[in-house]
Design a protein around this motif. Structure first.
Motif, short mmCIF file in Angstrom:
data_model
loop_
_atom_site.label_atom_id
_atom_site.label_comp_id
_atom_site.label_asym_id
_atom_site.label_seq_id
_atom_site.Cartn_x
_atom_site.Cartn_y
_atom_site.Cartn_z
N GLY A 1 26.01 -4.01 -4.01
CA GLY A 1 25.05 -2.86 -3.36
C GLY A 1 25.57 -1.57 -3.30
N VAL A 2 26.93 -1.58 -2.94
CA VAL A 2 27.75 -0.22 -2.83
C VAL A 2 27.78 0.36 -4.41
CG1 VAL A 2 30.00 0.88 -2.55
CG2 VAL A 2 29.46 -1.05 -1.40
N GLN A 3 28.08 -0.24 -5.42
CA GLN A 3 27.77 0.09 -6.90
C GLN A 3 26.38 0.82 -7.19
OE1 GLN A 3 28.96 -2.83 -9.74
NE2 GLN A 3 31.27 -2.72 -9.06
N LEU B 1 27.05 1.41 3.01
CA LEU B 1 27.51 0.31 4.04
C LEU B 1 27.74 0.95 5.37
CD1 LEU B 1 30.23 -1.86 2.27
CD2 LEU B 1 28.14 -2.62 3.44
N ILE B 2 26.77 0.69 6.28
CA ILE B 2 27.08 1.45 7.72
C ILE B 2 27.69 0.53 8.56
CG2 ILE B 2 25.01 3.09 7.65
CD1 ILE B 2 23.37 1.07 9.03
N LEU B 3 27.94 -0.91 8.12
CA LEU B 3 28.50 -1.79 8.79
C LEU B 3 29.37 -2.85 7.85
CD1 LEU B 3 29.75 -2.84 11.69
CD2 LEU B 3 27.75 -4.54 11.46
N ASP B 4 30.54 -2.54 7.64
CA ASP B 4 31.26 -3.34 6.49
C ASP B 4 32.08 -4.49 6.95
OD1 ASP B 4 32.58 -3.94 4.29
OD2 ASP B 4 33.33 -2.12 3.74
N PRO C 1 29.56 -9.37 10.08
CA PRO C 1 27.95 -8.93 9.85
C PRO C 1 27.97 -7.56 8.98
CG PRO C 1 28.42 -9.70 12.25
CD PRO C 1 29.63 -9.81 11.50
N THR C 2 27.34 -7.60 8.12
CA THR C 2 27.40 -6.52 7.22
C THR C 2 25.89 -5.77 7.09
OG1 THR C 2 28.99 -7.27 5.81
CG2 THR C 2 27.72 -5.80 4.68
N ILE C 3 25.82 -4.27 7.11
CA ILE C 3 24.48 -3.71 7.10
C ILE C 3 24.52 -2.66 6.16
CG2 ILE C 3 22.57 -2.57 8.28
CD1 ILE C 3 23.49 -4.01 10.97
N PHE C 4 23.73 -2.61 5.41
CA PHE C 4 23.43 -1.52 4.64
C PHE C 4 22.16 -0.70 4.68
CE2 PHE C 4 25.29 -4.14 1.00
CZ PHE C 4 26.27 -3.39 0.57
N GLU C 5 22.18 0.60 4.63
CA GLU C 5 21.06 1.41 4.62
C GLU C 5 20.90 2.07 3.23
OE1 GLU C 5 20.92 5.20 6.73
OE2 GLU C 5 22.87 5.61 6.01
N GLY C 6 19.49 3.00 3.24
CA GLY C 6 19.27 3.64 2.02
C GLY C 6 19.20 2.41 0.68
N VAL C 7 18.77 1.49 1.02
CA VAL C 7 18.25 0.14 0.25
C VAL C 7 16.97 0.40 -0.50
CG1 VAL C 7 18.09 -2.09 -0.41
CG2 VAL C 7 19.82 -1.45 1.40
N VAL D 1 24.32 -10.37 5.61
CA VAL D 1 24.28 -9.23 5.10
C VAL D 1 22.98 -8.79 5.11
CG1 VAL D 1 24.51 -7.70 2.91
CG2 VAL D 1 26.06 -9.69 3.23
N ALA D 2 22.69 -7.62 5.68
CA ALA D 2 21.34 -7.00 6.11
C ALA D 2 21.10 -5.67 5.50
CB ALA D 2 20.81 -6.73 7.87
#
Ligand code: NAD
Length: 491
Positions: A349-351, A356-359, A375-381, A396-397
């Protein structure tokens, strides 16, 4: 085959249950069963031989004629006894689930409850299995339909609901007059071992219910066995497809519930607090290892910012740890291998450019020897990213905003899975539009984990299900019976 002394103290090497008796496998191949919260070995499981699979199926075949001729009202007496026994041991079974699967005690207790619900419903088989008739279809001719059992069925189970998933099928199969073989997940054989002790106590006749431990080879031996009439599979999509094809090639019935990628759409009018509570439970409950777990959150319009903030705060506040500790909200994932798979998805996801707003990788795990991902959260997906399309099966959300309900539905239409989808809104119009258009088997309206209760089928669409008759609901009665039509004329 050796059992380490510390393993013996706990659950030891699980035996098979064949023809009403506990028998140790002769296999020399044995796997460890670990407690994923501590990494400790708490038991061992044999990879049973083809001969042992054959012995279980033969026992079930021999038991079939007598069981089929046992009146349904008598068959269900065993289920009534089993229901009471499982209720009496619900706490103990929940503790075993926590130790081998990793979910919290509350989740495990609830899971056993969902299993009991299916035993309860199957006990209604004398009514559920009734056929139909029509008098005078032509002059002096009547016609009726019987529902009859077919023979030996089997269940191939995944790791994430060790008690509930076999109970989606087993009670209906035997209540309808079939006999049965269960193959538990080799990662979590201890709960089924305990369930079969209760089955033994309930006094089912020899051979009606059998248990064979193992992995891929046991599955293939069941799929190739000429006396197996049908298979209920629950697990990942590639294996579901394999099971479905091989069962069909061998002339068997198959219902194969498979993997998932569940989207949660949040409309601008949604109740923020209630929605965040539901999303937290959906995305992070059971460490994201539910087939109905939310994976991609799609906020529509100007709710995006407040939702993102509130979701992240709530996820950050979750306590991660051993599920037998009452204060813990989320346990570990199932294994070291699966933890590494989840971590690889986060890295991907990072690549691919998500932020990552919660890593969950950086917060120190509460117990370093367990298999924890926080708990892990991504934005900008975006829809083409791997984390938006593939099943991660971990906590992972991904947040992927949409401009409109149409766009949110378009995102969902592009993924290969269709296990579940949810919408959060106060608008009946939006909710109806969503329910009408979305391609998913289980739909939630202000519900984050749309798990059907026993009288309804546990549905699934696209690559989340192979077959036509689902588990639970009236489908289960059709799956476990053949319909025979009789046309009569009496002179
Ligand atoms: P899995 O597919 O790895 O294993 C499921 C079963 O298949 C196990 O009993 C295993 O021994 C057997 N198996 C594994 N590989 C095999 C192979 N190559 N050939 C034959 N048999 C094989 O699944 P899992 O990791 O135990 O469970 C998680 C998966 O199950 C997730 O994808 C999840 O979405 C899915 N699931 C779906 C539902 C549903 O109702 N749709 C419910 C629960 C879990």
């Amino acid at each position: 085959m050796s059992i380490r002394p510390e393993v013996k103290k706990q659950y030891g090497l699980v035996p098979n249950y064949i023809n009403g008796a506990w028998v140790n496998s002769m296999s020399t191949e044995v796997l460890d069963v670990e407690n994923p919260a501590t990494g400790e070995v708490i038991g061992q499981v044999p990879l049973s031989t083809k001969g042992e699979v054959d012995a279980a199926v033969r026992a079930a075949s021999v038991a079939f004629p007598g069981w089929r001729d046992t009146p349904p009202q008598q068959r269900v007496q065993y289920l009534f006894r089993l229901k009471v026994l499982v209720e009496e041991h619900q706490d103990e079974m929940a503790r075993i689930i926590v130790q081998e699967e990793g979910k919290t005690y509350r989740e495990a207790f609830g899971e056993v409850g969902r299993g009991i619900e299916n035993i309860e419903r199957a006990a209604g088989i004398p009514s559920l299995m009734m056929g139909r008739n029509l008098e005078e279809v032509a002059r002096g001719i009547d016609e009726y339909e019987l529902r009859q059992p077919l023979g030996v069925f089997c269940c191939i189970a995944p790791f994430n609901f060790p008690a509930m998933i076999p109970l989606w099928f087993l009670p209906y199969a035997v209540a309808c007059g079939n006999t049965y073989v269960v193959k538990p997940s080799e990662q979590v054989p201890l709960t089924q071992n305990r369930l079969f002790q209760l089955i033994h106590q309930a006094g089912f006749p020899e051979g009606v219910l059998n248990l064979v431990n193992g992995a891929k080879d046991v599955v293939d031996a069941l799929l190739d066995h000429p006396d197996i009439r049908g298979v209920s599979f629950v697990g990942s999509t590639p294996v579901a497809q394999h099971v479905y094809s091989r069962a069909a090639a061998n002339g068997k019935r198959a219902q194969c519930q498979a993997g998932a990628k569940n989207y949660l759409v949040v409309m601008p009018d949604a109740d923020l607090e209630a929605t965040v509570d539901a999303l937290i439970e959906s995305c992070f409950g059971s460490a994201g290892e539910r087939c109905l777990a939310g994976s991609v959150v799609v906020p529509v319009g100007d709710i995006t910012e407040p939702l993102q903030g509130a979701l992240t705060d709530a996820a950050r506040a979750m306590k991660v740890g051993y599920g037998l500790d009452d204060s813990v909200h989320m346990g570990p994932v199932i294994s070291a291998r699966h933890r590494d798979r989840v971590l690889a998805y986060i890295e991907r996801g990072v690549q691919e450019g998500a932020r990552l707003i919660l890593d969950g990788r950086t917060t120190p795990p509460p117990n370093r020897s367990g298999y924890f991902v926080n708990p892990t959260i991504f934005e900008g997906v975006t829809p083409e990213m791997t984390i938006a399309r593939e099943e991660i099966f971990g906590p992972v959300a991904s947040i992927m905003p949409a401009r409109s309900l149409d766009e949110a539905l378009d995102f969902i239409s592009r993924i290969p899975y269709g296990n579940s989808a949810s919408i959060f809104t106060k608008s009946g119009k939006w909710a109806r539009e969503f329910q009408h258009r979305v391609v998913a088997g289980n739909v939630g309206i202000n519900v984050g984990i749309p798990a059907p209760v026993a009288p309804f089928p546990f549905s699934g669409a696209k690559r989340s299900f192979f077959g036509d008759l689902h588990g639970q609901g009236i489908d289960s009665i059709f799956f476990f019976t053949e319909r025979k039509v009789v046309i009569t004329r009496w002179w």
